[in-house]
Scaffold this motif. Structure first.
Motif, short mmCIF file in Angstrom:
data_model
loop_
_atom_site.label_atom_id
_atom_site.label_comp_id
_atom_site.label_asym_id
_atom_site.label_seq_id
_atom_site.Cartn_x
_atom_site.Cartn_y
_atom_site.Cartn_z
N GLU A 112 2.77 -9.33 -5.44
CA GLU A 112 2.75 -7.88 -5.64
C GLU A 112 1.42 -7.42 -6.23
O GLU A 112 0.94 -6.32 -5.91
N PHE A 114 -1.56 -8.60 -5.64
CA PHE A 114 -2.54 -8.48 -4.55
C PHE A 114 -2.15 -7.36 -3.59
O PHE A 114 -3.02 -6.70 -3.01
N SER A 115 -0.84 -7.15 -3.43
CA SER A 115 -0.39 -6.05 -2.57
C SER A 115 -0.84 -4.71 -3.13
O SER A 115 -1.28 -3.82 -2.39
N ILE A 117 -3.43 -4.19 -5.08
CA ILE A 117 -4.89 -4.08 -4.96
C ILE A 117 -5.27 -3.66 -3.54
O ILE A 117 -6.18 -2.85 -3.33
N GLU A 118 -4.55 -4.19 -2.55
CA GLU A 118 -4.84 -3.86 -1.16
C GLU A 118 -4.58 -2.39 -0.87
O GLU A 118 -5.19 -1.81 0.04
N ASN A 119 -3.70 -1.77 -1.66
CA ASN A 119 -3.37 -0.37 -1.43
C ASN A 119 -4.42 0.60 -1.96
O ASN A 119 -4.32 1.81 -1.73
N GLN A 121 -8.57 0.64 -4.31
CA GLN A 121 -9.43 0.05 -5.31
C GLN A 121 -9.20 0.65 -6.70
O GLN A 121 -9.62 0.08 -7.71
N LEU A 124 -7.51 -1.77 -8.88
CA LEU A 124 -8.43 -2.80 -9.39
C LEU A 124 -9.21 -2.26 -10.58
O LEU A 124 -9.45 -2.99 -11.55
N HIS A 170 -6.36 5.90 -10.93
CA HIS A 170 -5.11 5.44 -10.31
C HIS A 170 -3.93 6.32 -10.68
O HIS A 170 -2.94 6.39 -9.96
N ASN A 174 -2.42 7.15 -7.24
CA ASN A 174 -1.29 6.27 -6.96
C ASN A 174 0.01 6.73 -7.62
O ASN A 174 1.10 6.33 -7.22
#
Length: 444
Positions: A112, A114-115, A117-119, A121, A124, A170, A174
């Protein structure tokens, strides 16, 4: 005290608004589904943590209303105290969201991470912000802080602002709670704007403006005792500087290897609208450089700060207690024309006669104001935790005997921190109410 109550109410009110906005955005729905409870708890932890983080920054912004209410040292003490809870809440926020989103997507927490992070930056960046916050928290631990030079500690603490800025994107890209059209979005934007505007205004713009307006320069350097000097400064329009006897400022002297560090020193004479004076003891590398201070040196400053002043009095009586270089703000407070206590008792403490700094000036002021003066000279008795000299302790003196009216007086205390703690303890034993004990600290 009313202002203190009002400011505390504002803190609780801000937390209530945060939760109200969460619930208004159907936040309660997170707790109606077992697989969304962790996500809901993570959001709540993040909201409360972010709100308290902004309060932390406000406490360190040197806003005059806060400084005049709680005192600069107490505001910073609360700032440090909030550090760990805020960090734990932010860690909980991130951990619970990773677990919660993982449950909803049916993947393990590591996957999760890494998931997320892929969504984008921005996530991150929030991880980087958390890392910076961890560094700030570690360097704030007492056992670590005491081993760090002030300059290094100061630079590291600038990272706290960077950590907030890194985490900021974020929340708006997000976070569903801060989406366009929600009440939470403009509210949190306003909070961030007010917080960082306060920091810029009161920590940067006001000090720069006052420095340029008053143009201080050193006009006299006088030796008071071995390793102790008084520095007098003059400038323009000093009668417009809102400074009082007992306050302090952060000074920057335009000499080699001194400009980058601000030195907190109290006034050693009440500001008279024409000059300012501090008295410095050689206690280390930076103060050693001050012993070579040159007349004509330009001076930048921040302040004045502190409520170690006449404004803090709540009774007609006052007891002033100073030790060593801590005598200097006592002398300035006593010399303030607005210091109008009816009954004044002054107690000075020094290990030797030479350590009772500015003795003659204090004596003259006591004569002028009909104040009672007692000087305790000598080392403390061995094996006894007391602020008294061995002679006074063996005679049976205590604070209640040295100042018989102390129970009905405001008590102003200044000196080394461990010594002040002993005096404060003695004052409480003598029946002095905590709100009548005034003692400011300058440790970072």
């Amino acid at each position: 005290m009313r202002r203190a109550d009002f400011l505390q109410i504002l803190v609780y009110f801000s937390l209530a608004i945060v939760m109200a906005l969460f619930l208004a955005d159907k936040g309660a729905a997170y707790f109606t589904h077992p697989n969304r409870i962790a996500t809901g708890l993570g959001i709540v932890a993040g909201l409360i943590g972010s709100d308290l983080l902004l309060i932390m920054l406000i406490l360190a912004a040197r806003i005059p209303a806060i400084d005049r209410t709680f005192g600069h040292d107490k505001a910073l003490a609360l700032h440090r105290k909030l550090g760990k809870p805020v960090f734990y809440l932010i860690v909980a926020h991130m951990g619970l969201l990773i677990v919660g989103y993982g449950i909803q997507e049916g993947i393990n927490p590591v996957a999760e991470i890494f998931s997320m992070i892929e969504n984008g930056q921005d996530i991150l960046l929030s991880y980087a912000g958390l890392l910076l916050m961890a560094i700030v928290i570690v360097t704030s631990l007492v056992i670590v802080r005491k081993k760090l030079p002030y300059e290094f500690w100061f630079v590291v603490h600038l990272l706290s602002y960077a950590s907030v800025l890194l985490a900021l994107p974020h929340q708006f890209t997000n976070g569903q709670l801060f989406a366009e059209g929600t009440w939470a979005r403009p509210y949190w934007m306003a909070l961030y704007v007010v917080t960082f505007a306060s920091i810029v205004i009161f920590r940067v713009l006001v000090p720069v403006a006052r420095t340029l307006k008053h143009r201080l320069r050193v006009t006299e350097v006088r030796e008071e005792a071995e390793g102790v000097i008084s520095i007098t400064m003059a400038g323009r329009n000093l009668d417009q500087l809102p400074a009082r006897g007992g306050q302090f400022m952060n000074w920057r002297f335009w000499q080699p290897n001194m400009l980058l560090k601000a030195h907190p020193f109290s006034f050693s004479a009440a500001p008279d609208g024409k000059s300012l004076r501090i008295t410095v003891r050689n206690l280390g590398r930076q103060t050693n450089r001050m012993m070579k201070m040159r007349v004509g040196t330009r001076v930048s400053f921040e302040g004045p700060y502190g409520i170690f002043t006449e404004a803090a009095r709540t009774t007609p009586n006052a007891v002033l207690i100073g030790s060593g270089i801590g005598i200097t703000p006592i002398r300035a407070l006593l010399g303030d024309p607005k210091f109008g206590a009816a009954n004044i008792s002054v107690i000075l403490r020094g290990s030797t006669n030479e350590n009772v700094y500015l003795w003659q000036e204090v004596y003259d002021l006591c004569v002028e104001k009909n104040a009672w003066l007692r000087v305790l000279v000598g080392h403390r008795p061995r094996g006894v935790h007391t602020w008294l000299s061995a002679e006074a302790f063996n005679k049976g003196d205590r604070l209640s005997t040295l100042a018989p009216n102390i129970k009905d007086a405001d008590v102003f205390i200044c000196g080394p921190a461990p010594w002040m703690d002993l005096v404060i303890s003695d004052a409480k034993k003598a029946g002095v109410k905590p709100e009548r004990i005034h003692a400011e600290r300058f440790d970072f």
